[in-house]
Design a protein around this motif. Structure first.
Motif, PDB file in Angstrom:
ATOM      1  N   LEU A   1     -10.143  27.996  16.696  1.00  0.00           N
ATOM      2  CA  LEU A   1     -10.824  27.459  15.970  1.00  0.00           C
ATOM      3  C   LEU A   1     -11.880  26.481  15.653  1.00  0.00           C
ATOM      4  CD1 LEU A   1      -7.677  27.982  14.539  1.00  0.00           C
ATOM      5  CD2 LEU A   1      -9.227  28.904  13.566  1.00  0.00           C
ATOM      6  N   TYR A   2     -11.019  25.200  17.175  1.00  0.00           N
ATOM      7  CA  TYR A   2     -11.841  24.123  17.241  1.00  0.00           C
ATOM      8  C   TYR A   2     -13.259  24.308  18.084  1.00  0.00           C
ATOM      9  CZ  TYR A   2     -13.649  19.606  18.505  1.00  0.00           C
ATOM     10  OH  TYR A   2     -14.285  18.525  18.448  1.00  0.00           O
TER      11      TYR A   2
ATOM     12  N   ASN B   1      -5.931  18.832  19.262  1.00  0.00           N
ATOM     13  CA  ASN B   1      -6.697  20.022  20.497  1.00  0.00           C
ATOM     14  C   ASN B   1      -8.158  18.932  18.003  1.00  0.00           C
ATOM     15  OD1 ASN B   1      -5.731  19.958  17.657  1.00  0.00           O
ATOM     16  ND2 ASN B   1      -5.002  22.113  18.392  1.00  0.00           N
ATOM     17  N   PHE B   2      -8.055  18.102  18.282  1.00  0.00           N
ATOM     18  CA  PHE B   2      -9.106  17.757  17.289  1.00  0.00           C
ATOM     19  C   PHE B   2      -8.285  18.213  15.985  1.00  0.00           C
ATOM     20  CE2 PHE B   2     -11.332  16.861  21.343  1.00  0.00           C
ATOM     21  CZ  PHE B   2     -10.284  15.437  21.141  1.00  0.00           C
TER      22      PHE B   2
ATOM     23  N   GLY C   1     -18.781  14.104  12.878  1.00  0.00           N
ATOM     24  CA  GLY C   1     -19.866  14.972  12.822  1.00  0.00           C
ATOM     25  C   GLY C   1     -19.033  16.831  13.285  1.00  0.00           C
ATOM     26  N   ALA C   2     -18.488  16.856  13.945  1.00  0.00           N
ATOM     27  CA  ALA C   2     -17.633  18.146  14.449  1.00  0.00           C
ATOM     28  C   ALA C   2     -17.309  18.671  12.901  1.00  0.00           C
ATOM     29  CB  ALA C   2     -15.752  17.470  14.721  1.00  0.00           C
ATOM     30  N   ASN C   3     -17.224  20.460  13.358  1.00  0.00           N
ATOM     31  CA  ASN C   3     -17.372  21.150  11.610  1.00  0.00           C
ATOM     32  C   ASN C   3     -15.408  21.216  11.566  1.00  0.00           C
ATOM     33  OD1 ASN C   3     -17.306  23.982  10.188  1.00  0.00           O
ATOM     34  ND2 ASN C   3     -19.922  22.985  10.459  1.00  0.00           N
ATOM     35  N   ALA C   4     -15.285  21.086  10.538  1.00  0.00           N
ATOM     36  CA  ALA C   4     -13.993  21.873  10.292  1.00  0.00           C
ATOM     37  C   ALA C   4     -14.282  22.860   8.956  1.00  0.00           C
ATOM     38  CB  ALA C   4     -13.159  21.009  10.124  1.00  0.00           C
ATOM     39  N   SER C   5     -13.140  23.898   8.466  1.00  0.00           N
ATOM     40  CA  SER C   5     -13.053  24.224   7.771  1.00  0.00           C
ATOM     41  C   SER C   5     -13.298  23.881   6.228  1.00  0.00           C
ATOM     42  CB  SER C   5     -12.363  25.488   7.603  1.00  0.00           C
ATOM     43  OG  SER C   5     -10.696  25.645   7.123  1.00  0.00           O
TER      44      SER C   5
ATOM     45  N   THR D   1      -3.585  26.608  10.503  1.00  0.00           N
ATOM     46  CA  THR D   1      -3.451  27.022   9.061  1.00  0.00           C
ATOM     47  C   THR D   1      -4.586  26.925   9.520  1.00  0.00           C
ATOM     48  OG1 THR D   1      -4.451  24.018   8.463  1.00  0.00           O
ATOM     49  CG2 THR D   1      -2.393  25.604   7.709  1.00  0.00           C
ATOM     50  N   GLY D   2      -5.754  27.085   9.947  1.00  0.00           N
ATOM     51  CA  GLY D   2      -6.787  27.623  10.078  1.00  0.00           C
ATOM     52  C   GLY D   2      -7.944  27.092  10.663  1.00  0.00           C
ATOM     53  N   GLY D   3      -7.968  25.984  11.076  1.00  0.00           N
ATOM     54  CA  GLY D   3      -8.712  24.997  11.549  1.00  0.00           C
ATOM     55  C   GLY D   3     -10.001  24.123  10.690  1.00  0.00           C
ATOM     56  N   GLN D   4      -9.073  23.159  10.071  1.00  0.00           N
ATOM     57  CA  GLN D   4      -8.944  22.264   8.995  1.00  0.00           C
ATOM     58  C   GLN D   4      -9.221  21.121   9.779  1.00  0.00           C
ATOM     59  OE1 GLN D   4      -6.545  24.086   8.446  1.00  0.00           O
ATOM     60  NE2 GLN D   4      -7.872  25.870   6.808  1.00  0.00           N
ATOM     61  N   VAL D   5      -9.942  20.153   8.587  1.00  0.00           N
ATOM     62  CA  VAL D   5     -10.170  19.150   9.178  1.00  0.00           C
ATOM     63  C   VAL D   5      -9.098  18.097   9.459  1.00  0.00           C
ATOM     64  CG1 VAL D   5     -10.600  17.468   7.221  1.00  0.00           C
ATOM     65  CG2 VAL D   5     -11.701  16.422   8.959  1.00  0.00           C
ATOM     66  N   ALA D   6      -8.688  17.099  10.677  1.00  0.00           N
ATOM     67  CA  ALA D   6      -7.665  16.661  11.126  1.00  0.00           C
ATOM     68  C   ALA D   6      -7.658  14.941  11.205  1.00  0.00           C
ATOM     69  CB  ALA D   6      -7.008  17.093  12.222  1.00  0.00           C
ATOM     70  N   PRO D   7      -6.953  14.127  11.109  1.00  0.00           N
ATOM     71  CA  PRO D   7      -7.876  12.175  11.242  1.00  0.00           C
ATOM     72  C   PRO D   7      -7.588  11.824  12.589  1.00  0.00           C
ATOM     73  CG  PRO D   7      -5.106  12.776  11.571  1.00  0.00           C
ATOM     74  CD  PRO D   7      -5.353  14.440  11.096  1.00  0.00           C
ATOM     75  N   THR D   8      -7.904  13.293  13.387  1.00  0.00           N
ATOM     76  CA  THR D   8      -8.060  13.268  15.227  1.00  0.00           C
ATOM     77  C   THR D   8      -9.877  13.546  15.386  1.00  0.00           C
ATOM     78  OG1 THR D   8      -7.269  14.720  15.144  1.00  0.00           O
ATOM     79  CG2 THR D   8      -6.464  13.160  15.897  1.00  0.00           C
ATOM     80  N   THR D   9     -10.342  14.547  13.798  1.00  0.00           N
ATOM     81  CA  THR D   9     -11.521  15.274  13.835  1.00  0.00           C
ATOM     82  C   THR D   9     -12.718  14.749  14.487  1.00  0.00           C
ATOM     83  OG1 THR D   9     -10.839  17.298  12.491  1.00  0.00           O
ATOM     84  CG2 THR D   9     -13.052  17.448  13.441  1.00  0.00           C
ATOM     85  N   PRO D  10     -13.193  14.403  15.498  1.00  0.00           N
ATOM     86  CA  PRO D  10     -15.075  13.554  15.684  1.00  0.00           C
ATOM     87  C   PRO D  10     -15.756  13.522  14.627  1.00  0.00           C
ATOM     88  CG  PRO D  10     -13.944  14.760  17.801  1.00  0.00           C
ATOM     89  CD  PRO D  10     -13.580  15.425  16.505  1.00  0.00           C
TER      90      PRO D  10
END
Lengths: 385, 292
Positions: B215-216, B133-134, B150-154, B139-148
């Motif tokens: 979140l995402y 799910n990127f 430019g996408a925003n994360a907490s 835990t509330g929308g933190q960056v993942a190793p799959t986050t594209p």
């Protein structure tokens, strides 16, 4: 019940502690091993890797110690007796999944051949400084059982003892060896299979559909099943009810964690194994474990030759701590002496249980070698004053 | 005045056999893709007519980590990142079981990344369903190793500048014998992929792109769960056999889906048995499990 003869290498052998621990695991019926190489414990894994293919066991070298610890929990749930082996740095990495083993109540065994620390420390030299980590290293509240062999023979015997404890009380049990015992070579007698007592798992024998994975009877030990038995159960590292379902509230936490603690705490005197020598009537008692118990022998003999009334109390099980026995003795003796290859770990337990009624004297050692027995002798003389 | 309709007769839930009904409703948000993944998994088991007693599901931690708690087979909710080694222990002790890991992208590819590549290298006969799910949603929308990019994360409040993993490429280059990617929109194809993965001897991976509207999507102003499904509809391109190195996922860009890898390689246990038979000859009894 007694041991499966297939894994038992009956006879007299000349083995080091690491190899003897491997034979102990085989004799106990361990057939699934997952581990990661680390000095000075690697020889345990090497022997198991060589022995398992012809006794129907499966050895796998995992990618790290986190994986090893997780894998032996899976192996135990699939129905095997499982084990891993490590030393300080790897022991640190295993802590989270040791907690999972405590929480899911998984019978399994972890052998820690202790070396000097902290960090990479002294990979090839002895230490006894993981004793408190064994007790408190994973987060949260729990009780554990740990044994501490003083010889290769005991590395064999105590590994079987550890498996038996793990099955009886359903928890991961530690064999807290040290580099000296791991690498010293002595005679090891392996009995016939039918002379080795094995505690079987507490298998559930009720109907499918009625099984509750965390319902225990008066002994506080839940029945276990293996995966594939058809019970289609659930288990979790979350605080859970009798069904193994997560329940996030204080009441369930008290029931769940309370039993994990009480199943051991209420039976400390059944679990504790001590070896006492001339303790009755002694003025001074030397409390020791592992290799240090052997190093203390000449110091005790010399003090006796000097006319000092000194006894020796060896902890075969280091956890749970023999609180009641120490409290009893504290009323009678002048002092306890505790040599440890650390700067004071079980010393604090001893001091707590002595409760100010007897003096407690630590003989510390930073690790890298064993004590000079003169240091222990000097402490005995000090304690006798 | 219209007469009220008669109460519908009590119908059993169509997935009652496979769900722990005493734990339903689940904790997942409305429009989360996890319900679809569980449905597809259930449908795959049904298609294969696998005896449910022989199936074990292992999850790690996170939103997807909760899957194990709802599926009525022997199921394990383990520690963060360690579902694969736990499942490895389960499978190697009893290879007759159908052992399945269902967990999230953070659990399997970040904290559990080392186990993912080594289980693939060994070709341990387990199926991994990786729900991507990127983001770290639980835990509330933190960056993942799959986050594209430019996408925003907490924890990337000004947008993500770390290059994400391409999961199929990672899986294939580590040794997986079956690799597919579908989205939560592709229910039928996802079900087929899961069924194929379950039947495949060896380490099989199905990545499922799954909407997280709470979140995402909210952080990135991508609309509701329905809007995300519409995005998948308009932007997922099926390319079976596409080279996995070309499967990077950009922010709100085209997503390549399909079956990319399907090959034969001896499983861990088969390789071991063959090797030991060569070494020990008749003294070796082929390993079929440590539990009789």
């Amino acid at each position: 019940m007694t041991a499966d003869p297939k894994g038992v290498l009956t006879g007299e052998h000349y083995l080091d502690g690491d190899h003897a621990a491997a034979e102990g695991a085989l004799a106990a019926g361990c057939r699934y091993f997952a581990g990661y190489p680390i000095t000075p414990s690697t020889e345990v894994a090497e022997r198991i890797a060589a022995r398992f293919p012809l006794v129907g066991g499966l050895f796998v070298q995992m990618e790290d110690e986190l994986a090893s610890m997780a894998a032996i929990l899976g192996g135990a749930w699939a129905g095997a007796k499982s084990m891993t082996v490590t030393s300080g740095p790897g022991f640190s990495l295993m802590m989270e999944n040791i907690g999972l083993g405590i929480m899911m109540e998984v019978p399994t065994v972890i052998v820690n051949v202790q070396r000097g620390g902290p960090s990479t420390g002294l990979p090839t030299l002895p230490g006894q400084a993981d004793i408190m980590q064994a007790r408190w290293g994973s987060h949260g509240d729990y009780e554990i059982i740990a044994v501490s062999p003083s010889s290769p023979q005991e590395a064999f015997d105590h590994t079987i003892m550890a498996f038996n404890f793990s099955e009886k009380y359903r928890l991961p049990v530690f064999v807290m060896m040290d580099e000296c015992v791991g690498h010293m070579t002595e005679k090891v007698v392996i009995p016939k299979a039918d002379e080795i007592e094995i505690v079987p798992r507490k298998w559930y024998e009720g109907d499918v559909g009625d099984y509750l994975p965390y319902k225990a009877d008066d002994d506080m030990i839940p029945w276990m099943v293996k995966v594939g038995d058809g019970h289609r159960f659930h288990t979790t590292g979350l605080t859970h009810d009798e069904r193994g379902y997560p329940v996030m509230n204080a009441e369930c936490q008290e029931t769940c964690v309370g039993r994990l603690v009480e199943k051991i705490r209420s039976r400390v005197d059944d679990i504790v194994v001590l070896e006492e020598e001339e303790v009755e009537g002694a003025d001074v008692v030397v409390v020791s474990y592992g290799i240090t118990a052997r190093v203390a022998i000449p110091a005790v003999e010399r003090a006796r030759a000097d006319g000092i009334n000194v006894g020796s109390l060896r902890l075969v099980t280091v956890w749970p701590f023999p609180e009641n026995r120490i409290r009893q003795l504290a009323k009678k003796v002048k002092s306890f002496i505790i040599p440890e290859i650390n700067y004071g770990q079980l010393y604090y337990e001893l001091e707590r249980c002595a409760g100010g009624e007897a003096k407690t004297i630590l003989v510390p050692h930073a690790g890298g070698w064993v004590h000079d027995d003169k240091d222990i002798y000097d402490a005995i003389k000090e304690g006798a004053k | 005045m219209k007469k009220p309709a008669a109460a519908a007769p009590e119908m059993p839930h169509p997935m009652e056999e496979l769900l722990r009904m005493d734990r339903i409703p689940h904790i997942w948000c409305p429009t989360c893709g996890l319900g679809t993944v569980v449905t597809a998994f259930a449908a795959a088991l049904e298609t294969l007519e696998l005896p449910l007693d022989d199936v074990a599901v292992v999850s790690g931690i996170g939103c997807t980590g909760r899957v194990a708690g709802y599926i009525k087979v022997d199921s394990f909710h383990t520690t963060h990142g360690r579902a694969i080694p736990f499942a490895t222990g389960l499978h190697l002790t009893n290879p007759k079981l159908k052992t399945v890991v269902i967990s999230g992208d953070g659990d399997l590819i970040s904290i559990g990344g080392n186990h993912f590549i080594h289980a693939a290298r060994r070709n341990v006969d387990i199926t991994v369903i990786c729900v991507n799910n990127f983001t770290y949603a639980m835990t509330g929308g933190q960056v993942a190793p799959t986050t594209p990019l430019g996408a925003n994360a907490s924890t990337m409040p000004y947008g993500n500048y770390e290059r994400p993993f391409n999961i199929p490429y990672l899986a294939e280059s580590s040794g997986a014998v079956y690799v597919a990617r579908w989205s939560a929109l592709h229910v039928r194809r996802l079900t087929t992929a899961i069924a194929e993965a379950l039947e495949k001897p060896g380490f099989s991976v199905v990545e499922v792109i799954s909407p997280c509207s709470t979140l995402y999507s909210r952080r990135n102003r991508l609309g509701t769960g329905l809007d995300l499904m519409k995005f998948y509809h308009d932007n997922c391109v099926i390319k079976h056999g596409a080279p996995t190195r070309e499967l990077d996922i950009g922010f709100q860009e085209e997503i390549t889906v399909g079956k990319f890898v399907d090959l034969e390689r001896p499983t861990y246990v088969d390789a071991m048995n063959k090797w030991y038979a060569g070494v020990f000859g008749d003294d070796y009894e082929p390993y079929e499990g440590a539990v009789k």
